[in-house]
Design a protein around this motif. Structure first.
Motif, mmCIF file in Angstrom:
data_model
loop_
_atom_site.group_PDB
_atom_site.id
_atom_site.type_symbol
_atom_site.label_atom_id
_atom_site.label_comp_id
_atom_site.label_asym_id
_atom_site.label_seq_id
_atom_site.Cartn_x
_atom_site.Cartn_y
_atom_site.Cartn_z
ATOM 1 N N PRO A 163 12.850 -3.040 -32.114
ATOM 2 C CA PRO A 163 13.392 -1.525 -32.296
ATOM 3 C C PRO A 163 12.268 -0.615 -31.791
ATOM 4 O O PRO A 163 11.152 -1.176 -31.566
ATOM 5 N N VAL A 164 12.598 0.817 -31.704
ATOM 6 C CA VAL A 164 11.226 1.589 -31.443
ATOM 7 C C VAL A 164 10.517 1.576 -32.480
ATOM 8 O O VAL A 164 10.942 1.866 -33.565
ATOM 9 N N PHE A 165 9.263 1.759 -32.117
ATOM 10 C CA PHE A 165 8.247 1.776 -33.349
ATOM 11 C C PHE A 165 7.873 3.283 -33.601
ATOM 12 O O PHE A 165 7.413 3.883 -32.557
ATOM 13 N N SER A 166 8.056 3.576 -35.007
ATOM 14 C CA SER A 166 7.936 5.079 -35.286
ATOM 15 C C SER A 166 7.162 4.987 -36.377
ATOM 16 O O SER A 166 7.722 4.713 -37.660
ATOM 17 N N PRO A 167 5.853 5.329 -36.559
ATOM 18 C CA PRO A 167 5.145 5.952 -35.175
ATOM 19 C C PRO A 167 4.859 4.656 -34.386
ATOM 20 O O PRO A 167 4.877 3.734 -34.650
ATOM 21 N N PRO A 168 4.299 5.241 -33.227
ATOM 22 C CA PRO A 168 4.071 4.145 -32.116
ATOM 23 C C PRO A 168 2.982 3.097 -32.472
ATOM 24 O O PRO A 168 2.195 3.715 -33.552
ATOM 25 N N LEU A 169 3.016 2.021 -32.133
ATOM 26 C CA LEU A 169 1.564 1.142 -32.516
ATOM 27 C C LEU A 169 0.533 1.605 -31.909
ATOM 28 O O LEU A 169 0.477 2.048 -30.567
ATOM 29 N N ASP A 170 -0.502 1.619 -32.466
ATOM 30 C CA ASP A 170 -2.089 2.022 -32.220
ATOM 31 C C ASP A 170 -2.795 0.711 -32.038
ATOM 32 O O ASP A 170 -3.367 0.211 -32.992
ATOM 33 N N LEU A 171 -2.872 0.277 -30.795
ATOM 34 C CA LEU A 171 -3.830 -0.931 -30.568
ATOM 35 C C LEU A 171 -4.804 -0.586 -29.801
ATOM 36 O O LEU A 171 -5.291 -1.310 -28.809
ATOM 37 N N SER A 172 -5.430 0.792 -29.945
ATOM 38 C CA SER A 172 -6.500 1.205 -28.967
ATOM 39 C C SER A 172 -7.748 0.408 -29.133
ATOM 40 O O SER A 172 -8.584 0.361 -28.392
ATOM 41 N N ASP A 173 -7.836 -0.381 -30.315
ATOM 42 C CA ASP A 173 -9.095 -1.242 -30.514
ATOM 43 C C ASP A 173 -9.123 -2.734 -30.237
ATOM 44 O O ASP A 173 -9.947 -3.397 -30.427
ATOM 45 N N GLN A 174 -7.803 -2.894 -29.282
ATOM 46 C CA GLN A 174 -7.674 -4.255 -28.923
ATOM 47 C C GLN A 174 -7.697 -4.278 -27.545
ATOM 48 O O GLN A 174 -7.436 -3.210 -26.729
ATOM 49 N N ALA A 175 -7.494 -5.398 -26.882
ATOM 50 C CA ALA A 175 -7.764 -5.796 -25.298
ATOM 51 C C ALA A 175 -6.424 -6.797 -24.982
ATOM 52 O O ALA A 175 -6.425 -6.759 -23.844
ATOM 53 N N ALA A 176 -5.636 -7.311 -25.970
ATOM 54 C CA ALA A 176 -4.989 -8.239 -25.275
ATOM 55 C C ALA A 176 -3.896 -8.677 -26.388
ATOM 56 O O ALA A 176 -4.130 -8.437 -27.506
ATOM 57 N N PHE A 177 -2.611 -9.042 -25.954
ATOM 58 C CA PHE A 177 -1.601 -9.600 -26.774
ATOM 59 C C PHE A 177 -1.824 -11.081 -26.802
ATOM 60 O O PHE A 177 -2.322 -11.617 -25.814
ATOM 61 N N GLU A 178 -1.508 -11.675 -28.138
ATOM 62 C CA GLU A 178 -1.540 -13.161 -28.022
ATOM 63 C C GLU A 178 -0.154 -13.578 -28.659
ATOM 64 O O GLU A 178 0.307 -13.017 -29.790
ATOM 65 N N LEU A 179 0.600 -14.386 -27.968
ATOM 66 C CA LEU A 179 1.952 -15.041 -28.346
ATOM 67 C C LEU A 179 1.795 -16.332 -28.847
ATOM 68 O O LEU A 179 1.191 -17.136 -28.272
ATOM 69 N N GLU A 180 2.356 -16.756 -30.034
ATOM 70 C CA GLU A 180 2.735 -17.948 -30.573
ATOM 71 C C GLU A 180 3.855 -18.227 -30.321
ATOM 72 O O GLU A 180 4.943 -17.609 -30.896
#
Length: 198
Positions: free
Chosen positions: A68-85
């Motif tokens: 779904p649309v994230f509201s409010p948007p996700l703030d991942l500004s302190d991160q550098a990558a996604f990890e998928l399991e």
């Protein structure tokens, strides 16, 4: 065909984006929206998200699950990558990320919108954990890479304003060329978690 990417242990500075039954609300979006004949269904359990599909190349050639649309948007500004399991099937998939528009609303006027995408390969059997750095995400509109908006304005991935995530299996890769890991027929992908790491 390139080998699957290396598997990483969970990072110490990990922020969980979604896992298990937190995938509730994710839904299928398949090539039937453009006249294709692929079919796919997303189901959610305590284990995570499960995409089961029958992929038909002619007339489209993609299946996906999107959040779904994230509201409010996700703030991942302190991160550098996604990890998928995940537990895959040897196919190549794409992660597509939408960001809130910070350029005078222009990206919202483009049919399909701008998505930041990256290919990833899965192992043929067994679970794996893989990393997708933000700086490897490429701007794209409907599987076609772009360098700038129509008016020449530059594009910038905004990790502080992520509005949607999507996992796709498509006959097109993130650079718009043929996906070397595309395979028509029955498909099964299980996604247990998406994390963000510094």
């Amino acid at each position: 065909m390139p080998p699957p990417p290396p598997t990483f242990p969970p990072a110490e500075a990990t922020m969980q984006v979604v896992s298990g039954d937190g995938f509730s609300g994710w839904h299928a979006l398949n090539d039937t929206v453009m006249g294709g004949r692929s079919s796919g269904v997303c189901t959610v359990s305590s284990r995570g998200l499960r995409l089961e599909a029958e992929v038909v190349e002619q007339g489209g050639g993609f299946v996906s699950c999107r959040s779904p649309v994230f509201s409010p948007p996700l703030d991942l500004s302190d991160q550098a990558a996604f990890e998928l399991e995940l537990q895959g099937d040897g196919r190549h998939y794409k992660l597509a990320v939408a960001c809130a528009d910070g350029v005078a609303g222009l990206t919202e006027l483009i049919p399909g919108g701008v998505r930041w995408v990256a290919n990833f390969a899965t192992a043929a059997d067994g679970p794996c954990r893989l990393r997708i750095p933000f700086d490897q995400l490429r701007p794209s509109i409907r599987a076609k890479p772009i360098e700038a908006l129509p008016l020449g304005l530059p594009l910038r991935f905004d990790a502080a304003r992520i509005t949607r995530l999507q996992i796709l299996h498509s006959k097109f890769g993130d650079d718009g060329t043929a996906n070397p890991g595309f395979r028509a027929g029955p498909l099964l992908l299980e996604l247990m978690a998406i994390d963000a790491v510094a």
